[in-house]
Design an enzyme around this catalytic site. Structure first.
Site, PDB file in Angstrom:
ATOM      1  N   PHE A 111     -15.988  -1.194  -2.909  1.00 54.10           N
ATOM      2  CA  PHE A 111     -15.384   0.057  -3.398  1.00 54.10           C
ATOM      3  C   PHE A 111     -16.386   1.208  -3.438  1.00 54.10           C
ATOM      4  CE2 PHE A 111     -11.348  -1.298  -5.904  1.00 54.10           C
ATOM      5  CZ  PHE A 111     -10.871  -1.954  -4.782  1.00 54.10           C
ATOM      6  N   LEU A 135     -21.806  -0.045  -2.818  1.00 58.84           N
ATOM      7  CA  LEU A 135     -22.916  -0.319  -1.915  1.00 58.84           C
ATOM      8  C   LEU A 135     -23.232   0.866  -1.004  1.00 58.84           C
ATOM      9  CD1 LEU A 135     -22.010  -4.011  -1.026  1.00 58.84           C
ATOM     10  CD2 LEU A 135     -23.880  -3.212  -2.495  1.00 58.84           C
ATOM     11  N   GLY A 137     -24.740   3.557  -2.505  1.00 63.46           N
ATOM     12  CA  GLY A 137     -25.873   4.166  -3.192  1.00 63.46           C
ATOM     13  C   GLY A 137     -25.517   5.399  -3.994  1.00 63.46           C
ATOM     14  N   LYS A 138     -24.301   5.928  -3.822  1.00 64.40           N
ATOM     15  CA  LYS A 138     -23.974   7.201  -4.478  1.00 64.40           C
ATOM     16  C   LYS A 138     -23.922   7.081  -5.997  1.00 64.40           C
ATOM     17  CE  LYS A 138     -18.998   6.596  -3.614  1.00 64.40           C
ATOM     18  NZ  LYS A 138     -17.832   7.109  -2.854  1.00 64.40           N
ATOM     19  N   TYR A 190       0.811  -1.211   0.000  1.00 62.97           N
ATOM     20  CA  TYR A 190       0.000   0.000   0.000  1.00 62.97           C
ATOM     21  C   TYR A 190       0.850   1.269   0.000  1.00 62.97           C
ATOM     22  CZ  TYR A 190      -3.719  -3.220   1.567  1.00 62.97           C
ATOM     23  OH  TYR A 190      -4.600  -4.253   1.693  1.00 62.97           O
TER      24      TYR A 190
END
Length: 347
Positions: free
Chosen positions: A238, A241, A243-244, A53
């Site tokens: 990501f 889920l 809703g945007k 990362y």
């Protein structure tokens, strides 16, 4: 906050784990500090990172997340208050910039661990994980296993187990785990550990969400029967889920919009349709969709800690607050109906 053991005799870890792979790419060091401070204040004591990362993986930012966490630890102190997990990268092309040899040999484990400890500014990590299998297997969006007779991997799990026995004895690692592993891989490791009286892995970190419940086939039973902690990642797919995207509230900075070409697991038409149906359930019952998605994961019997991630403080607050939501039987039944109609569209 709620807490569970990390493995059979491990420390108590918060049911919500702070995933940090955005630190150093989508989040600055200052923003990372704010997230860590807030999470700790809300009872989150489990932090997950990796030598790979931030993501997406590239040479310019490799190790940046561990450095930010290390700087935070140096500034704040209180190392004993957190359970810190990191991972060693395996042999895949997108990790080739990390080191010439990406195996899980004793020498490579030692080198990678020392580099992570240096970046994290600590003498030990509580959980050290193999980031993915070094053999041909179905992970990272592969729905099924396709055997490759040319796969040159040789079973070195016994060497890995012997290496971890020595590393754990040195005090630099408290426990070890696997990630993106398959049922065969996990059972093979457990079989060898028991046969040779070597330290078992205490955890497995794999994807799990409303649009990817493949963990329930095989691995969930192993976790429950063998007392292995499941640490699901990407529980909101990501951000799909949240809703945007369905409401048209996403921005170019959204992870799927920025990096969707690199990670196609959550960009398929059926995945989008399934997420839309879950949004309808949330709206029908007056629920925050992302909290509904996280609460579903939080309450699975095989889940020990749910790895959340956020790029803003608003998202972080919303995600952590999911710990207070318990879904009704009616909501769960409606979720199950969608799953039966559109099962696991995002493997």
């Amino acid at each position: 906050m709620r807490y569970e053991n990390l493995g059979p005799n491990g420390p108590r870890i918060s049911k919500i784990c702070l995933g940090t792979m955005t630190f150093g790419e989508q989040n600055t060091e200052a923003e990372g500090f704010k997230q860590l401070d807030y999470a700790l204040g809300q009872g989150v004591n489990f932090i997950d990172t990796a030598e790979l990362y931030s993501t997406p993986a590239r040479a310019e930012t490799q190790g940046s997340t561990e450095r930010i966490i290390g700087n935070w630890l140096a500034a704040r102190g209180g190392r004993e208050q957190i359970i810190l997990a990191t991972k060693i990268a395996g042999n895949l092309p997108f990790a080739a910039h990390i080191r010439p040899t990406l195996d899980y040999s004793r020498a490579t484990l030692e080198k990678a661990l020392e580099q992570s400890l240096d970046r994290l500014q600590t003498d030990y990590v509580d959980l050290y994980q193999l980031h993915w299998p070094n053999r041909n297997a179905n992970f990272f969006g592969k729905r099924g296993y396709k055997h490759d007779p040319q796969d040159k991997w040789e079973d070195n799990f016994l060497e890995v187990l012997q290496s971890f026995q020595e590393i754990i004895a040195s005090g630099r690692v408290k426990a070890w785990g696997v990630s993106n592993e398959t049922p065969w891989g996990l059972m093979r490791i457990l079989q060898l550990a028991d046969a040779h009286d070597l330290p078992r892995p205490v955890s497995i970190q794999n994807p799990y969400s409303l649009v990817n419940r493949t963990f329930e086939v095989g691995l969930a039973e192993i976790c429950l029967r063998e007392n292995i902690a499941c640490l699901p990642y990407s529980p909101t797919a990501f951000g799909l889920l949240s809703g945007k995207f369905h409401r048209g509230l996403d921005t170019p900075a959204a992870r799927i919009n920025r990096f969707g070409k690199s990670w196609t697991r959550y960009t398929g038409k059926i995945t989008y349709e399934a997420a839309g149906r879950y949004l309808e359930i949330a709206d029908k019952h007056g629920l925050n969709m992302v909290q509904m998605a996280l609460a579903f994961v939080n309450d699975q019997a095989f889940v020990s800690s749910n790895i959340i991630g956020a790029t803003s403080m608003e998202q972080l607050r919303e995600n952590i607050a999911s710990i207070d939501l318990q879904l009704t039987d009616e909501v769960l039944a409606e979720i199950e109906a969608v799953h039966e109609a559109l099962p696991n569209p995002a493997p």
